[in-house]
Design a protein around this motif. Structure first.
Motif, PDB file in Angstrom:
ATOM      1  N   MET A   1       0.706  -1.232  -0.119  1.00  0.00           N
ATOM      2  CA  MET A   1      -0.080  -0.047   0.019  1.00  0.00           C
ATOM      3  C   MET A   1       1.015   1.211  -0.092  1.00  0.00           C
ATOM      4  N   ARG A   2       1.806   1.354   0.871  1.00  0.00           N
ATOM      5  CA  ARG A   2       2.727   2.262   0.834  1.00  0.00           C
ATOM      6  C   ARG A   2       3.444   2.487  -0.434  1.00  0.00           C
ATOM      7  N   ILE A   3       3.787   1.613  -1.428  1.00  0.00           N
ATOM      8  CA  ILE A   3       4.420   1.928  -2.801  1.00  0.00           C
ATOM      9  C   ILE A   3       3.301   2.333  -3.491  1.00  0.00           C
ATOM     10  N   LEU A   4       2.093   2.080  -3.523  1.00  0.00           N
ATOM     11  CA  LEU A   4       0.960   2.606  -4.375  1.00  0.00           C
ATOM     12  C   LEU A   4       0.963   4.051  -4.046  1.00  0.00           C
ATOM     13  N   VAL A   5       0.971   4.394  -2.859  1.00  0.00           N
ATOM     14  CA  VAL A   5       0.832   5.919  -2.309  1.00  0.00           C
ATOM     15  C   VAL A   5       1.760   6.464  -2.920  1.00  0.00           C
ATOM     16  N   ALA A   6       3.140   6.060  -2.903  1.00  0.00           N
ATOM     17  CA  ALA A   6       4.167   6.746  -3.369  1.00  0.00           C
ATOM     18  C   ALA A   6       4.127   6.911  -4.631  1.00  0.00           C
ATOM     19  N   CYS A   7       3.956   5.591  -5.366  1.00  0.00           N
ATOM     20  CA  CYS A   7       3.661   6.207  -6.909  1.00  0.00           C
ATOM     21  C   CYS A   7       2.574   7.070  -7.348  1.00  0.00           C
ATOM     22  N   VAL A   8       1.518   7.149  -6.491  1.00  0.00           N
ATOM     23  CA  VAL A   8       0.651   8.121  -7.081  1.00  0.00           C
ATOM     24  C   VAL A   8       1.147   9.560  -6.807  1.00  0.00           C
ATOM     25  N   VAL A   9       1.701   9.580  -5.586  1.00  0.00           N
ATOM     26  CA  VAL A   9       2.513  10.993  -5.296  1.00  0.00           C
ATOM     27  C   VAL A   9       3.391  11.386  -6.304  1.00  0.00           C
ATOM     28  N   LEU A  10       4.369  10.585  -6.566  1.00  0.00           N
ATOM     29  CA  LEU A  10       5.278  10.799  -7.668  1.00  0.00           C
ATOM     30  C   LEU A  10       4.578  10.959  -9.134  1.00  0.00           C
ATOM     31  N   ILE A  11       3.765  10.339  -9.674  1.00  0.00           N
ATOM     32  CA  ILE A  11       2.871  10.576 -10.638  1.00  0.00           C
ATOM     33  C   ILE A  11       2.517  12.003 -10.688  1.00  0.00           C
ATOM     34  N   CYS A  12       1.921  12.604  -9.507  1.00  0.00           N
ATOM     35  CA  CYS A  12       1.048  13.689  -9.404  1.00  0.00           C
ATOM     36  C   CYS A  12       2.368  14.784  -9.655  1.00  0.00           C
ATOM     37  N   LEU A  13       3.363  14.646  -8.773  1.00  0.00           N
ATOM     38  CA  LEU A  13       4.508  15.637  -8.787  1.00  0.00           C
ATOM     39  C   LEU A  13       5.191  15.804 -10.157  1.00  0.00           C
ATOM     40  N   PHE A  14       5.502  14.768 -11.014  1.00  0.00           N
ATOM     41  CA  PHE A  14       6.125  14.931 -12.125  1.00  0.00           C
ATOM     42  C   PHE A  14       5.368  14.820 -13.365  1.00  0.00           C
ATOM     43  N   SER A  15       4.173  14.565 -13.422  1.00  0.00           N
ATOM     44  CA  SER A  15       3.381  14.469 -14.675  1.00  0.00           C
ATOM     45  C   SER A  15       2.701  15.672 -15.188  1.00  0.00           C
ATOM     46  N   CYS A  16       2.443  16.783 -14.500  1.00  0.00           N
ATOM     47  CA  CYS A  16       1.710  17.940 -14.968  1.00  0.00           C
ATOM     48  C   CYS A  16       2.731  19.105 -14.380  1.00  0.00           C
ATOM     49  N   GLU A  17       3.391  19.733 -15.368  1.00  0.00           N
ATOM     50  CA  GLU A  17       4.027  21.001 -15.002  1.00  0.00           C
ATOM     51  C   GLU A  17       3.498  22.363 -15.627  1.00  0.00           C
ATOM     52  N   LYS A  18       2.181  22.193 -16.347  1.00  0.00           N
ATOM     53  CA  LYS A  18       1.870  23.439 -17.252  1.00  0.00           C
ATOM     54  C   LYS A  18       0.841  23.991 -16.202  1.00  0.00           C
ATOM     55  N   ASN A  19       1.087  25.389 -16.373  1.00  0.00           N
ATOM     56  CA  ASN A  19      -0.008  26.233 -15.519  1.00  0.00           C
ATOM     57  C   ASN A  19      -1.330  26.131 -16.617  1.00  0.00           C
ATOM     58  N   TYR A  20      -2.572  26.145 -15.988  1.00  0.00           N
ATOM     59  CA  TYR A  20      -3.685  26.205 -16.677  1.00  0.00           C
ATOM     60  C   TYR A  20      -4.463  27.471 -16.325  1.00  0.00           C
ATOM     61  N   TYR A  21      -4.853  28.394 -17.270  1.00  0.00           N
ATOM     62  CA  TYR A  21      -5.265  29.549 -17.240  1.00  0.00           C
ATOM     63  C   TYR A  21      -6.982  29.434 -17.966  1.00  0.00           C
ATOM     64  N   PRO A  22      -7.872  30.278 -17.497  1.00  0.00           N
ATOM     65  CA  PRO A  22      -9.219  30.385 -17.853  1.00  0.00           C
ATOM     66  C   PRO A  22      -9.071  30.927 -19.135  1.00  0.00           C
ATOM     67  N   LYS A  23      -9.846  30.369 -20.209  1.00  0.00           N
ATOM     68  CA  LYS A  23     -10.155  31.133 -21.541  1.00  0.00           C
ATOM     69  C   LYS A  23     -10.724  32.592 -21.409  1.00  0.00           C
ATOM     70  N   PRO A  24     -10.234  33.425 -22.289  1.00  0.00           N
ATOM     71  CA  PRO A  24     -10.617  34.825 -22.253  1.00  0.00           C
ATOM     72  C   PRO A  24     -11.935  34.602 -23.034  1.00  0.00           C
TER      73      PRO A  24
END
Length: 190
Positions: free
Chosen positions: A1-24
């Motif tokens: 279970m700890r490995i699964l949580v660690a994998c989810v945290v790592l995926i969340c930290l490194f998968s999305c680096e883009k900032n999203y803004y609302p469309k005008p």
């Protein structure tokens, strides 16, 4: 279970680096070609040039009269309703025609922010009263013109859409220019 949580945290930290803004906010793009004009048939007691992009239709109101027409703009689902009346020889109905014209414009006062009225001298030497209505009104531009002795002509622009008038502003301005051209080329045919 700890490995699964660690994998989810790592995926969340490194998968999305883009900032999203609302469309005008955006508006519909409306391309308007310059108007070309043609003359009204001489079977009417008035003559003017109208936009070739519009079609002449017989008036379909319940009071339909012989010389009442609609200039229909199929591209915009808009009508310029033209009404014509003869002034009687004594001139007694002119007052009623003018009062009706102002009354029809003022009925939009419930939704109008303002009704700007101006009297202008046209290129053809005639005087016309122009009324511009602001706000979410069904008729944004109206006019009447008369020679005070024989003829009275009234026009009003109507759209058959629920689109907000601020989005329609380019089309309103375009048709308004067509209406002004119509007034500047107006001649009485009697």
């Amino acid at each position: 279970m700890r490995i699964l949580v660690a994998c989810v945290v790592l995926i969340c930290l490194f998968s999305c680096e883009k900032n999203y803004y609302p469309k005008p906010k955006g508006y519909n793009r409306i391309d308007l070609a310059p108007s070309e004009y043609t003359s009204l048939p001489d079977s009417f007691p008035y003559l003017f040039e109208y936009a070739k992009s519009s079609e002449i239709h017989a008036d379909k109101s319940w009071i339909s009269e012989r010389y009442w027409i609609d200039l229909h703009y199929p591209q915009f689902d808009a009508d310029v309703q033209i009404t014509y009346k003869n002034i009687d020889p004594t001139g007694s109905n002119l007052k009623d025609l003018l009062r009706d014209s102002y009354k029809l414009a003022s009925e939009h006062g419930v939704k109008a922010y303002s009704i700007d009225e101006s009297v202008v001298k046209l290129e053809n030497g005639m005087m016309a009263t122009l009324m511009e209505l602001s706000g979410e009104v069904p008729s944004q531009f109206q006019f009447h013109v008369t020679d005070s002795t024989d003829n009275f002509l009234r026009g009003a622009l109507y759209f058959k859409t629920a689109t907000a008038n601020d989005s329609l502003r380019p089309v309103i301005d375009h048709i308004k220019l067509d209406m002004l051209h119509m007034l500047n080329t107006l001649e009485w045919n009697n």
